[in-house]
Design an enzyme around this catalytic site. Structure first.
Site, PDB file in Angstrom:
ATOM      1  N   ARG A 115       0.849  -1.199   0.000  1.00 40.22           N
ATOM      2  CA  ARG A 115       0.000   0.000   0.000  1.00 40.22           C
ATOM      3  C   ARG A 115       0.886   1.252   0.000  1.00 40.22           C
ATOM      4  O   ARG A 115       0.541   2.266  -0.596  1.00 40.22           O
ATOM      5  CB  ARG A 115      -0.896   0.002   1.239  1.00 40.22           C
TER       6      ARG A 115
ATOM      7  N   HIS B  84      -3.982   0.581   8.767  1.00 45.31           N
ATOM      8  CA  HIS B  84      -4.447  -0.381   7.765  1.00 45.31           C
ATOM      9  C   HIS B  84      -3.228  -0.917   7.017  1.00 45.31           C
ATOM     10  O   HIS B  84      -2.898  -0.499   5.936  1.00 45.31           O
ATOM     11  CB  HIS B  84      -5.397   0.334   6.797  1.00 45.31           C
TER      12      HIS B  84
HETATM   13  P1  A3D Z   1      -9.682   2.257  -9.320  1.00 47.90           P
HETATM   14  O1  A3D Z   1     -10.695   1.326  -9.881  1.00 47.90           O
HETATM   15  O2  A3D Z   1      -8.383   2.419 -10.048  1.00 47.90           O
HETATM   16  O3  A3D Z   1     -10.379   3.698  -9.176  1.00 47.90           O
HETATM   17  C1  A3D Z   1      -9.664   4.848  -8.880  1.00 47.90           C
HETATM   18  C2  A3D Z   1     -10.287   5.971  -9.707  1.00 47.90           C
HETATM   19  O4  A3D Z   1      -9.657   7.191  -9.312  1.00 47.90           O
HETATM   20  C3  A3D Z   1     -10.075   5.809 -11.222  1.00 47.90           C
HETATM   21  O5  A3D Z   1     -11.329   5.814 -11.887  1.00 47.90           O
HETATM   22  C4  A3D Z   1      -9.232   7.033 -11.599  1.00 47.90           C
HETATM   23  O6  A3D Z   1      -9.561   7.581 -12.877  1.00 47.90           O
HETATM   24  C5  A3D Z   1      -9.591   8.003 -10.476  1.00 47.90           C
HETATM   25  N1  A3D Z   1      -8.629   9.064 -10.288  1.00 47.90           N
HETATM   26  C6  A3D Z   1      -7.267   9.018 -10.400  1.00 47.90           C
HETATM   27  N2  A3D Z   1      -6.748  10.219 -10.147  1.00 47.90           N
HETATM   28  C7  A3D Z   1      -7.791  11.054  -9.854  1.00 47.90           C
HETATM   29  C8  A3D Z   1      -7.898  12.423  -9.498  1.00 47.90           C
HETATM   30  N3  A3D Z   1      -6.814  13.192  -9.417  1.00 47.90           N
HETATM   31  N4  A3D Z   1      -9.126  12.923  -9.273  1.00 47.90           N
HETATM   32  C9  A3D Z   1     -10.229  12.151  -9.364  1.00 47.90           C
HETATM   33  N5  A3D Z   1     -10.197  10.845  -9.697  1.00 47.90           N
HETATM   34  C10 A3D Z   1      -8.984  10.317  -9.949  1.00 47.90           C
HETATM   35  O7  A3D Z   1      -9.343   1.883  -7.803  1.00 47.90           O
HETATM   36  P2  A3D Z   1     -10.313   1.262  -6.682  1.00 47.90           P
HETATM   37  O8  A3D Z   1     -11.635   1.936  -6.769  1.00 47.90           O
HETATM   38  O9  A3D Z   1     -10.218  -0.214  -6.736  1.00 47.90           O
HETATM   39  O10 A3D Z   1      -9.520   1.719  -5.373  1.00 47.90           O
HETATM   40  C11 A3D Z   1      -9.434   3.092  -5.020  1.00 47.90           C
HETATM   41  C12 A3D Z   1      -8.470   3.326  -3.865  1.00 47.90           C
HETATM   42  O11 A3D Z   1      -8.943   2.650  -2.703  1.00 47.90           O
HETATM   43  C13 A3D Z   1      -7.046   2.805  -4.079  1.00 47.90           C
HETATM   44  O12 A3D Z   1      -6.109   3.730  -3.598  1.00 47.90           O
HETATM   45  C14 A3D Z   1      -7.001   1.513  -3.253  1.00 47.90           C
HETATM   46  O13 A3D Z   1      -5.695   1.180  -2.843  1.00 47.90           O
HETATM   47  C15 A3D Z   1      -7.861   1.938  -2.101  1.00 47.90           C
HETATM   48  N6  A3D Z   1      -8.425   0.825  -1.302  1.00 47.90           N
HETATM   49  C16 A3D Z   1      -8.436   1.004   0.042  1.00 47.90           C
HETATM   50  C17 A3D Z   1      -8.966   0.016   0.862  1.00 47.90           C
HETATM   51  C18 A3D Z   1      -8.986   0.225   2.338  1.00 47.90           C
HETATM   52  O14 A3D Z   1      -9.454  -0.632   3.073  1.00 47.90           O
HETATM   53  C19 A3D Z   1      -8.453   1.441   2.916  1.00 47.90           C
HETATM   54  C20 A3D Z   1      -9.470  -1.160   0.310  1.00 47.90           C
HETATM   55  C21 A3D Z   1      -9.447  -1.316  -1.066  1.00 47.90           C
HETATM   56  C22 A3D Z   1      -8.917  -0.293  -1.870  1.00 47.90           C
END
Ligand code: A3D
Length: 320
Positions: free
Chosen positions: A89, A176
């Site tokens: 992470r 986390h």
């Molecule tokens: P993903 O499907 O890649 O979605 C991220 C979105 O963010 C994409 O659609 C991008 O276009 C958009 N994006 C990128 N830069 C920007 C910006 N500057 N402004 C607005 N939008 C932008 O990822 P995901 O939905 O699978 O995961 C999102 C985040 O959650 C990641 O950082 C993961 O590591 C995190 N995550 C955290 C947990 C926790 O339990 C804390 C669990 C799972 C995922």
């Protein structure tokens, strides 16, 4: 009466799942913001069309303009990049810190009264950076991790004991990361603490240790299976439980990354602890008694969080 508006900042895997769940639960109208052109608009239209089948009337809108989040009661932030196999992470810090700065500015301008739930990783550092960048009150900016980590622990325990997950209550503290602290002593099945279940012969200590270890590495297990990204169904459900607690003033006691101002001996960091969430945002940090082994584990986890925050300050000294 105005309808509740929920802004999803990031319309990727978690953002899309959130939009779908919000409309199924009829929690409010949804705005999905993303920098990718067409993606938030396409997801919003697709989910809006599912309303005809599901029988909900939520309005869903996709946008590339922050102005459209104006008036949101809740903002759930997933903008940034997720992990790929082989990444920790913490490897995401450089890219996602810049994203938090942009998102914070957008929220400050258009939704300064919102309850903001951060999901972007590395979570404990990104929620800290988002609060700084947005300038919103600390009780109104919170990080989602503990609800998910706890859900994973509950799921594994329910499977092991062959009981309903509804009768399993679990407790996870700390950051986390792989050094999070699943608190066995405070985790129960039907109200019976896990150490008592070991004494009762329901489970061997080494098997319980394996489950604790699997919980700690729960995110990595899914990244390894999916290969193209990280978990999104359970993370979305977990963030929504927090949003619902705020919107309905439920006063739920949930483990979340909350700003600590002396609690647990920590000042100025976001760390996973139990909090009460109601209409006032994070209304109270619940400080529980820890034994020396638990305290040592929590301190190790806090040290990792501190290392990440220091790395953020090194990249952008203005945040310090
Ligand atoms: P993903 O499907 O890649 O979605 C991220 C979105 O963010 C994409 O659609 C991008 O276009 C958009 N994006 C990128 N830069 C920007 C910006 N500057 N402004 C607005 N939008 C932008 O990822 P995901 O939905 O699978 O995961 C999102 C985040 O959650 C990641 O950082 C993961 O590591 C995190 N995550 C955290 C947990 C926790 O339990 C804390 C669990 C799972 C995922």
């Amino acid at each position: 009466m105005a309808r509740t508006k929920i802004a999803l900042i990031g319309g990727g895997m978690i953002g899309g799942t959130l939009a779908h769940l919000i409309s199924l639960k009829e929690l409010g109208d949804v705005v999905i913001f993303d920098i990718a052109e067409g993606v938030p608009q396409g997801k919003a239209l697709d989910i809006a069309q599912s309303g005809a089948v599901e029988g909900h009337d939520c309005t869903l809108r996709g946008t590339n303009a922050y102005a459209d989040i104006e008036g949101a009661s809740v903002c759930i932030v997933t903008a940034g990049v997720p992990r790929k196999p082989g990444m920790s992470r913490d490897d995401l810090i450089g890219i996602n810190l810049k994203v938090m700065e942009q998102v914070g500015a957008g929220i400050r301008k258009y939704a300064p009264n919102a309850f903001v739930i951060c999901i972007t990783n590395p979570l404990d550092a990104m929620v800290w950076a988002l609060q700084k960048a947005s300038g919103l009150p600390r009780n109104m900016v919170i990080g989602m991790a503990g609800v998910l980590d706890t859900a994973r622990f509950q799921h594994f325990l329910a499977e092991e004991f062959r009981v309903s997950v509804q009768d399993v209550s679990a407790f996870v503290l700390g950051g986390h990361g792989d050094d999070m602290v699943p608190l066995v002593r405070y985790s129960t099945v039907g109200g019976i603490p896990l150490p008592d279940l070991v004494k009762m012969g329901w489970i061997r200590q080494d098997r319980l240790d394996q489950i604790v270890d699997r919980t700690r590495k729960g995110g990595g297990e899914i990244v390894g299976l999916l290969k193209t990204g990280s978990a999104y169904y359970a993370p979305a459900a977990s963030a929504l439980a927090m949003a619902e607690a705020f919107l309905k003033d439920k006063k739920r006691v949930l483990p979340c990354a909350a700003y600590l101002n002396g609690e647990y001996g920590v000042k100025g960091l976001y760390v996973g602890v139990p909090v009460i969430i109601g209409a006032g945002g994070t209304e109270r940090v619940v400080e529980i008694d820890l034994n020396s082994a638990e305290r040592a584990m929590l301190m190790k986890s806090i040290e990792s969080v501190k290392g990440l925050v220091d790395a953020c300050i090194k990249i952008n000294p203005q945040l310090g």
